[in-house]
Design a protein around this motif. Structure first.
Motif, PDB file in Angstrom:
ATOM      1  N   ASP A  71       0.807  -1.220   0.000  1.00  0.00           N
ATOM      2  CA  ASP A  71       0.000   0.000   0.000  1.00  0.00           C
ATOM      3  C   ASP A  71       0.840   1.269   0.000  1.00  0.00           C
ATOM      4  N   LEU A  72       2.152   1.149   0.138  1.00  0.00           N
ATOM      5  CA  LEU A  72       3.063   2.297   0.048  1.00  0.00           C
ATOM      6  C   LEU A  72       3.963   2.068  -1.160  1.00  0.00           C
ATOM      7  N   ARG A  73       3.734   2.799  -2.241  1.00  0.00           N
ATOM      8  CA  ARG A  73       4.522   2.624  -3.456  1.00  0.00           C
ATOM      9  C   ARG A  73       5.739   3.556  -3.410  1.00  0.00           C
ATOM     10  N   GLY A  74       6.653   3.364  -4.327  1.00  0.00           N
ATOM     11  CA  GLY A  74       7.811   4.238  -4.404  1.00  0.00           C
ATOM     12  C   GLY A  74       9.040   3.648  -3.727  1.00  0.00           C
ATOM     13  N   PRO A  75      10.210   4.281  -3.908  1.00  0.00           N
ATOM     14  CA  PRO A  75      11.473   3.701  -3.456  1.00  0.00           C
ATOM     15  C   PRO A  75      11.866   4.023  -2.030  1.00  0.00           C
ATOM     16  N   VAL A  76      11.234   5.010  -1.398  1.00  0.00           N
ATOM     17  CA  VAL A  76      11.761   5.527  -0.130  1.00  0.00           C
ATOM     18  C   VAL A  76      11.536   4.547   1.018  1.00  0.00           C
ATOM     19  N   SER A  77      12.505   4.515   1.925  1.00  0.00           N
ATOM     20  CA  SER A  77      12.381   3.698   3.130  1.00  0.00           C
ATOM     21  C   SER A  77      11.265   4.239   4.011  1.00  0.00           C
ATOM     22  N   GLN A  78      10.547   3.320   4.634  1.00  0.00           N
ATOM     23  CA  GLN A  78       9.495   3.680   5.579  1.00  0.00           C
ATOM     24  C   GLN A  78       9.497   2.669   6.720  1.00  0.00           C
ATOM     25  N   PRO A  79       9.106   3.098   7.929  1.00  0.00           N
ATOM     26  CA  PRO A  79       9.050   2.152   9.053  1.00  0.00           C
ATOM     27  C   PRO A  79       8.169   0.938   8.777  1.00  0.00           C
ATOM     28  N   LEU A  80       7.041   1.115   8.075  1.00  0.00           N
ATOM     29  CA  LEU A  80       6.168  -0.026   7.813  1.00  0.00           C
ATOM     30  C   LEU A  80       6.841  -1.035   6.887  1.00  0.00           C
ATOM     31  N   HIS A  81       7.586  -0.551   5.887  1.00  0.00           N
ATOM     32  CA  HIS A  81       8.342  -1.472   5.038  1.00  0.00           C
ATOM     33  C   HIS A  81       9.391  -2.227   5.864  1.00  0.00           C
ATOM     34  N   THR A  82      10.069  -1.488   6.726  1.00  0.00           N
ATOM     35  CA  THR A  82      11.158  -2.089   7.495  1.00  0.00           C
ATOM     36  C   THR A  82      10.621  -3.105   8.500  1.00  0.00           C
ATOM     37  N   ALA A  83       9.465  -2.823   9.078  1.00  0.00           N
ATOM     38  CA  ALA A  83       8.824  -3.810   9.955  1.00  0.00           C
ATOM     39  C   ALA A  83       8.491  -5.075   9.179  1.00  0.00           C
ATOM     40  N   HIS A  84       8.029  -4.911   7.952  1.00  0.00           N
ATOM     41  CA  HIS A  84       7.721  -6.064   7.088  1.00  0.00           C
ATOM     42  C   HIS A  84       8.988  -6.877   6.841  1.00  0.00           C
ATOM     43  N   ALA A  85      10.083  -6.192   6.543  1.00  0.00           N
ATOM     44  CA  ALA A  85      11.353  -6.889   6.305  1.00  0.00           C
ATOM     45  C   ALA A  85      11.794  -7.668   7.541  1.00  0.00           C
ATOM     46  N   ALA A 119       4.243   5.668  11.585  1.00  0.00           N
ATOM     47  CA  ALA A 119       3.892   4.667  10.576  1.00  0.00           C
ATOM     48  C   ALA A 119       4.478   5.032   9.221  1.00  0.00           C
ATOM     49  N   VAL A 120       4.320   6.300   8.825  1.00  0.00           N
ATOM     50  CA  VAL A 120       4.773   6.763   7.512  1.00  0.00           C
ATOM     51  C   VAL A 120       5.413   8.136   7.676  1.00  0.00           C
ATOM     52  N   ARG A 121       6.598   8.289   7.123  1.00  0.00           N
ATOM     53  CA  ARG A 121       7.310   9.563   7.174  1.00  0.00           C
ATOM     54  C   ARG A 121       6.975  10.407   5.947  1.00  0.00           C
ATOM     55  N   PRO A 122       7.188  11.727   6.022  1.00  0.00           N
ATOM     56  CA  PRO A 122       6.737  12.613   4.938  1.00  0.00           C
ATOM     57  C   PRO A 122       7.420  12.381   3.602  1.00  0.00           C
ATOM     58  N   GLY A 123       8.547  11.650   3.578  1.00  0.00           N
ATOM     59  CA  GLY A 123       9.182  11.337   2.301  1.00  0.00           C
ATOM     60  C   GLY A 123       8.294  10.538   1.369  1.00  0.00           C
ATOM     61  N   GLN A 124       7.215   9.977   1.888  1.00  0.00           N
ATOM     62  CA  GLN A 124       6.284   9.216   1.055  1.00  0.00           C
ATOM     63  C   GLN A 124       5.481  10.120   0.133  1.00  0.00           C
ATOM     64  N   ARG A 125       5.412  11.410   0.494  1.00  0.00           N
ATOM     65  CA  ARG A 125       4.613  12.341  -0.306  1.00  0.00           C
ATOM     66  C   ARG A 125       5.167  12.395  -1.728  1.00  0.00           C
ATOM     67  N   GLY A 126       4.286  12.345  -2.683  1.00  0.00           N
ATOM     68  CA  GLY A 126       4.696  12.374  -4.081  1.00  0.00           C
ATOM     69  C   GLY A 126       4.682  11.006  -4.737  1.00  0.00           C
ATOM     70  N   TYR A 127       4.540   9.947  -3.929  1.00  0.00           N
ATOM     71  CA  TYR A 127       4.451   8.596  -4.470  1.00  0.00           C
ATOM     72  C   TYR A 127       3.042   8.049  -4.217  1.00  0.00           C
ATOM     73  N   PRO A 128       2.576   7.149  -5.061  1.00  0.00           N
ATOM     74  CA  PRO A 128       1.232   6.595  -4.837  1.00  0.00           C
ATOM     75  C   PRO A 128       1.141   5.926  -3.460  1.00  0.00           C
ATOM     76  N   THR A 129       0.084   6.260  -2.749  1.00  0.00           N
ATOM     77  CA  THR A 129      -0.104   5.767  -1.383  1.00  0.00           C
ATOM     78  C   THR A 129      -1.575   5.502  -1.159  1.00  0.00           C
ATOM     79  N   ALA A 130      -1.875   4.431  -0.426  1.00  0.00           N
ATOM     80  CA  ALA A 130      -3.275   4.131  -0.131  1.00  0.00           C
ATOM     81  C   ALA A 130      -3.950   5.335   0.519  1.00  0.00           C
ATOM     82  N   PRO A 131      -5.164   5.671   0.105  1.00  0.00           N
ATOM     83  CA  PRO A 131      -5.827   6.861   0.648  1.00  0.00           C
ATOM     84  C   PRO A 131      -6.111   6.780   2.142  1.00  0.00           C
ATOM     85  N   PHE A 132      -6.088   5.574   2.710  1.00  0.00           N
ATOM     86  CA  PHE A 132      -6.331   5.459   4.146  1.00  0.00           C
ATOM     87  C   PHE A 132      -5.039   5.540   4.961  1.00  0.00           C
TER      88      PHE A 132
END
Length: 314
Positions: A71-85, A119-132
């Motif tokens: 649900d978080l697209r794009g290349p930037v690192s995010q805590p939710l991605h890292t928790a998944h890893a 959950a999500v840092r502002p670097g996610q802005r500009g990449y497709p992201t779930a609206p919720f």
């Protein structure tokens, strides 16, 4: 010459087991990472293959990105991605060493002033992201993001300076919960199941179980879902069941439900397998690719839960 008899009908194909059907679904639809995870869990696959697939999502800052959490697209690192890893590394017994040390340095760098994770840092802005999934400039500390990570690191006996403050945050957050929702409760359970202070964890879990009952956050009777409201902001029909909280019999959340309730919950989980062999995504769907990528993940988790309760052998 004797007359030949009627041509025998071809034998009916053998009944396809749920595990076989799920395997076909995974090979048909899953990313390489989930294909290798399925092979690891059910086909005696090698952990090295899983780790190699996971590396494709790792960033130079020690975190993970690239839609590892779909649900978080794009290349930037995010805590939710890292928790998944970290969940992947834990599942294959590789949650240790320099790799996890780098992850902990990343977690330290992105934590809030109280030592917790957004959950999500502002670097996610500009990449497709779930609206919720809100993307804000100053994201708050979230038990949803912090609890599972802290619990997982404790379970693997990882010690890092960041863990002390993050653990304190989790205790405060869990013990002060009043009005909650199912995903936050699941995060709390993930922390409590591995928190080092077992008596304190058991007491907190007992209180949390009463809260789940009082607020009707779990639906122990899948045949009477109308009696259990869906949490605000969740998708229509996005109920949570006993198996969502107690993913194995060893979980502290298992004590929240009777044997009959857990049996009905597992029956319901098994019955959710669809014609194509996969399990459905129950949260809000917003684009085709995230749903397609999430279903194999949900399918593997469903199989692992059923196996933990003795419903599957594999």
């Amino acid at each position: 010459m004797a007359e030949s008899g009627p041509t025998p009908s071809p034998a009916a194909p053998p009944t396809r087991s749920p595990l076989f059907r799920a395997e076909q679904f995974v090979w048909l639809t899953a990313r390489v990472l989930e294909q290798r995870l399925f092979a690891y869990h059910f086909l005696h696959g090698a952990p090295d293959a899983v780790e190699a697939a996971l590396d494709a999502y790792r960033d130079e800052d020690g975190g993970y990105g690239h839609a590892l959490e779909p649900d978080l697209r794009g290349p930037v690192s995010q805590p939710l991605h890292t928790a998944h890893a970290l969940r992947v590394l834990d599942a294959i017994g590789r949650c240790a060493g320099q790799r996890v040390e780098r992850v902990c340095r990343y977690l330290t760098s992105v934590s809030t002033p109280d030592g917790a994770l957004p959950a999500v840092r502002p670097g996610q802005r500009g990449y497709p992201t779930a609206p919720f999934v809100p993307v804000v400039d100053d994201p708050p500390s979230e038990l949803l993001a912090t609890g599972p990570v802290v619990g997982l690191l404790h379970r693997n006996e990882v010690w890092h300076a960041w863990l002390f403050r993050a653990t304190d945050f989790c205790w405060r957050a869990v013990e002060s919960l009043e009005k909650s929702h199912p995903y936050e409760v699941e995060a709390a359970v993930a922390f409590l199941d591995s928190a080092p202070d077992r008596p304190r964890a058991e007491a907190a879990a007992d209180r949390l179980g009463r809260l789940v009952r009082e607020q009707r956050l779990a639906a122990p009777d899948p045949d009477d879902l109308g009696a259990y409201p869906v949490a605000p902001g969740y998708a229509p029909g996005e109920h949570h069941f006993p198996h969502d909280f107690a993913k194995s019999p060893a979980s502290l959340a298992r004590a929240w439900f009777t044997d009959g309730e857990m049996a009905r919950s597992l029956d319901h989980l098994a019955a959710e397998q669809q014609e194509d062999g996969g399990w459905p995504v129950r949260w809000r769907r917003w684009a085709a690719a995230p749903t397609l990528e999430a279903r194999p993940m949900v399918t593997i988790e469903a199989l692992r839960t059923l196996r933990a309760y003795g419903r599957f052998v594999g």
